[in-house]
Design a protein around this motif. Sequence first.
Motif, mmCIF file in Angstrom:
data_model
loop_
_atom_site.group_PDB
_atom_site.id
_atom_site.type_symbol
_atom_site.label_atom_id
_atom_site.label_comp_id
_atom_site.label_asym_id
_atom_site.label_seq_id
_atom_site.Cartn_x
_atom_site.Cartn_y
_atom_site.Cartn_z
ATOM 1 N N ARG A 135 0.907 -1.160 -0.037
ATOM 2 C CA ARG A 135 0.044 -0.018 -0.124
ATOM 3 C C ARG A 135 0.881 1.363 -0.206
ATOM 4 N NH1 ARG A 135 -3.098 -3.217 3.022
ATOM 5 N NH2 ARG A 135 -2.374 -2.800 5.013
ATOM 6 N N GLU A 136 1.990 1.090 0.669
ATOM 7 C CA GLU A 136 2.869 2.279 0.813
ATOM 8 C C GLU A 136 3.547 2.587 -0.445
ATOM 9 O OE1 GLU A 136 5.643 1.968 3.989
ATOM 10 O OE2 GLU A 136 3.999 1.785 5.290
ATOM 11 N N HIS A 172 2.435 1.567 -3.545
ATOM 12 C CA HIS A 172 1.478 1.968 -4.393
ATOM 13 C C HIS A 172 1.093 3.595 -4.208
ATOM 14 C CE1 HIS A 172 0.446 -1.320 -7.002
ATOM 15 N NE2 HIS A 172 0.502 -2.304 -5.829
ATOM 16 N N ALA A 173 1.245 3.961 -3.168
ATOM 17 C CA ALA A 173 1.083 5.428 -2.627
ATOM 18 C C ALA A 173 2.005 6.088 -3.353
ATOM 19 C CB ALA A 173 0.860 5.718 -1.063
ATOM 20 N N GLY A 174 3.259 5.626 -3.237
ATOM 21 C CA GLY A 174 4.365 6.239 -3.801
ATOM 22 C C GLY A 174 4.381 6.308 -5.281
ATOM 23 N N ASP A 202 1.750 6.353 -7.160
ATOM 24 C CA ASP A 202 0.688 7.336 -7.378
ATOM 25 C C ASP A 202 1.199 8.410 -7.535
ATOM 26 O OD1 ASP A 202 -1.237 5.260 -7.556
ATOM 27 O OD2 ASP A 202 -1.989 5.686 -5.651
ATOM 28 N N ALA A 203 2.079 9.099 -6.285
ATOM 29 C CA ALA A 203 2.459 10.318 -6.294
ATOM 30 C C ALA A 203 3.550 10.598 -7.190
ATOM 31 C CB ALA A 203 3.038 10.480 -4.570
ATOM 32 N N ARG A 210 3.092 -1.100 -13.079
ATOM 33 C CA ARG A 210 2.668 0.406 -12.980
ATOM 34 C C ARG A 210 3.862 1.482 -13.648
ATOM 35 N NH1 ARG A 210 0.159 2.249 -8.175
ATOM 36 N NH2 ARG A 210 0.314 4.194 -9.190
#
Length: 194
Positions: free
Chosen positions: A63-64, A66-68, A70-71, A133
């Motif tokens: 989750r971390e 993927h957040a990175g 995304d950002a 990704r």
Amino acid sequence: MSIESSTRERLIATGLPMILERGYNGLGLQSLLSAAGVPKGSFYHHFRDKEDFALQVVDAYMREVHAGLDACLGDPSVNPLDRVRRFFASTQQIYRHQGYMGCLLGGLGQELSGVSDAFRLKIEECFTEIATRLAVCLNEARECGDLPATSDPQQLATLLVDCWEGAALRSRLQRDHAPLEAMLEFYFRSAGKS
């Protein structure tokens, strides 16, 4: 957030850096419980066993990640290759903050892939997700002419993840950022148009 949810999250948040530092086999449940301030019964209320716990830690780690992603990858105003490089620069800063302990996925993969199909399959799935990704952004780079038209973005992304994991291991061994920086410099110089 409920007390049950917060207890589960506290165990995962406490366990992630402990697994990163000590590995799966080096993580004692009693030391985890003491560090999290949680009684033993609470652990088994939230997790079937240590393997289930560690797999849920991997989920939290992803989750971390993927957040990175995304950002860093989500800003179309930034050149696609710069977005990809930004993700790895950001990850490198996290590694530095953690004392160059490397990647949780790489560490667990090296430790457990030969003895646990559950971990082998889970970690391979995670690496594939990351590469997929990255491939989207690398495809944009190819479309705008920053990568050769004949390049295969998925192959380039998979190679990038593989190279990063090797550099992360060397970085952990040396407790230094130099292998990460050298790998990124080499990769982006080599991947560009000839």
